[in-house]
Design an enzyme around this catalytic site. Structure first.
Site, short mmCIF file in Angstrom:
data_model
loop_
_atom_site.label_atom_id
_atom_site.label_comp_id
_atom_site.label_asym_id
_atom_site.label_seq_id
_atom_site.Cartn_x
_atom_site.Cartn_y
_atom_site.Cartn_z
N HIS A 1 -3.65 -5.42 1.30
CA HIS A 1 -2.75 -5.50 2.41
C HIS A 1 -3.37 -7.37 2.27
CE1 HIS A 1 -2.45 -1.72 4.20
NE2 HIS A 1 -3.91 -1.47 3.30
N CYS B 1 0.58 -0.82 -0.10
CA CYS B 1 -0.21 -0.39 -0.14
C CYS B 1 1.20 1.11 0.05
CB CYS B 1 -1.17 -0.35 1.44
SG CYS B 1 -2.62 1.60 1.17
N GLU C 1 -1.58 -8.78 4.89
CA GLU C 1 -2.21 -9.35 5.89
C GLU C 1 -2.95 -9.29 6.43
OE1 GLU C 1 -1.21 -4.97 6.28
OE2 GLU C 1 -0.43 -6.64 4.73
#
Length: 264
Positions: free
Chosen positions: A167, A80, A169
């Site tokens: 993202h 990002c 994660e």
């Protein structure tokens, strides 16, 4: 051990990046965004992650990394804001989109993207950004897109630099764990880290540092960090540890009594 270093640019998800990498049995550590390249190199990392963050690379006060990290020969992945910053530093074009991409999106990888090996042609991801990459830096190629973002992933295979606009994660990114696992495979990391081995190594380091006769005072707040530190030190030196607990009145109901009971 093999280590991946994470530069924290203020994302609410930075801790999650570290957690996901550790769940994949590779040790990771979070450092301030401006950590000098020399300091990073001294840690001999297998890879460096540039985290997301709430800022724009066009803001004068937005956090920056040391540009020399791109000269270390260490693979870097930007997530990002990290991707935007890497693109900005290396000669790409980052523009305010005028349409913030926030929430779920559908990611479509291109053929040959090393980070996306084994991914389906379309998968749901979580995005949160107001700037877009309009032009990839020299040496990079586009490796993925979403419905509203034509450049959602880039890579420079020669220097092993990678950028992801979503993202991986967070659990909302369906194939995020696979993306991070692919990155660790690119790094050639051994999957040999676990929490038990960390506790054993930390305990031994404390024992060596304190010595056979030293004593330790631990400021115990009742929070996770000081509680874990107290337990590790106690494992190392036993009753030569003295914990000082200050009840400042800000803990939850009965929590101060629980801390005293557990650590007395």
């Amino acid at each position: 051990r093999d280590t991946v270093l994470i530069l924290d640019f203020g994302s609410q998800y930075t801790q999650l990046i570290a957690r996901r990498l550790r769940e994949l049995s590779v040790y990771s550590e979070i450092l301030p965004p401006g950590t000098r390249a020399e300091a990073l190199a001294s840690r001999h990392p297998r890879g460096i992650v540039l985290s997301g963050g709430p800022d724009s690379v066009h803001d004068k006060r937005s956090p920056r990394c040391d540009p020399k990290i791109f000269e270390l020969g260490v693979p870097v992945v930007g997530i990002c804001y990290g991707m935007q910053l890497m693109s900005h530093v290396l000669g790409g074009e980052v523009k305010r989109s005028g349409h913030r991409e926030y929430g779920q999106a559908v990611f479509q990888p291109s053929d040959g993207g090393a980070l996306f090996r084994g991914l389906p042609p379309r998968s749901r991801v979580w995005a949160s950004h107001g700037d877009d990459i309009r032009k990839a830096p020299p040496g990079f190629r586009v490796t993925g897109m979403t419905e509203t973002n034509a450049i959602a992933a880039i890579e420079d295979p020669q220097r092993r630099f990678y950028g992801i606009m979503f993202h991986p994660e967070v659990v909302h990114s369906e194939e995020g764990g696979k993306v991070l696992a692919n990155y660790l495979d690119i790094l050639g990391c051994r999957r040999d880290w676990n929490a038990r081995s960390f506790v054993e190594e930390a305990t031994e380091r404390v024992r060596e540092q304190v010595g056979p006769n030293g004593r330790v005072i631990c400021a115990l707040s009742g929070g996770v960090d000081s509680a874990v530190a107290a337990l590790i030190v106690h494992r190392a030196i036993g009753d030569r540890l003295t914990c000082v607990f200050v009840d400042n009145g800000l803990l939850r109901k009965d929590e101060a009594a629980q801390v005293r009971k557990r650590f007395a």
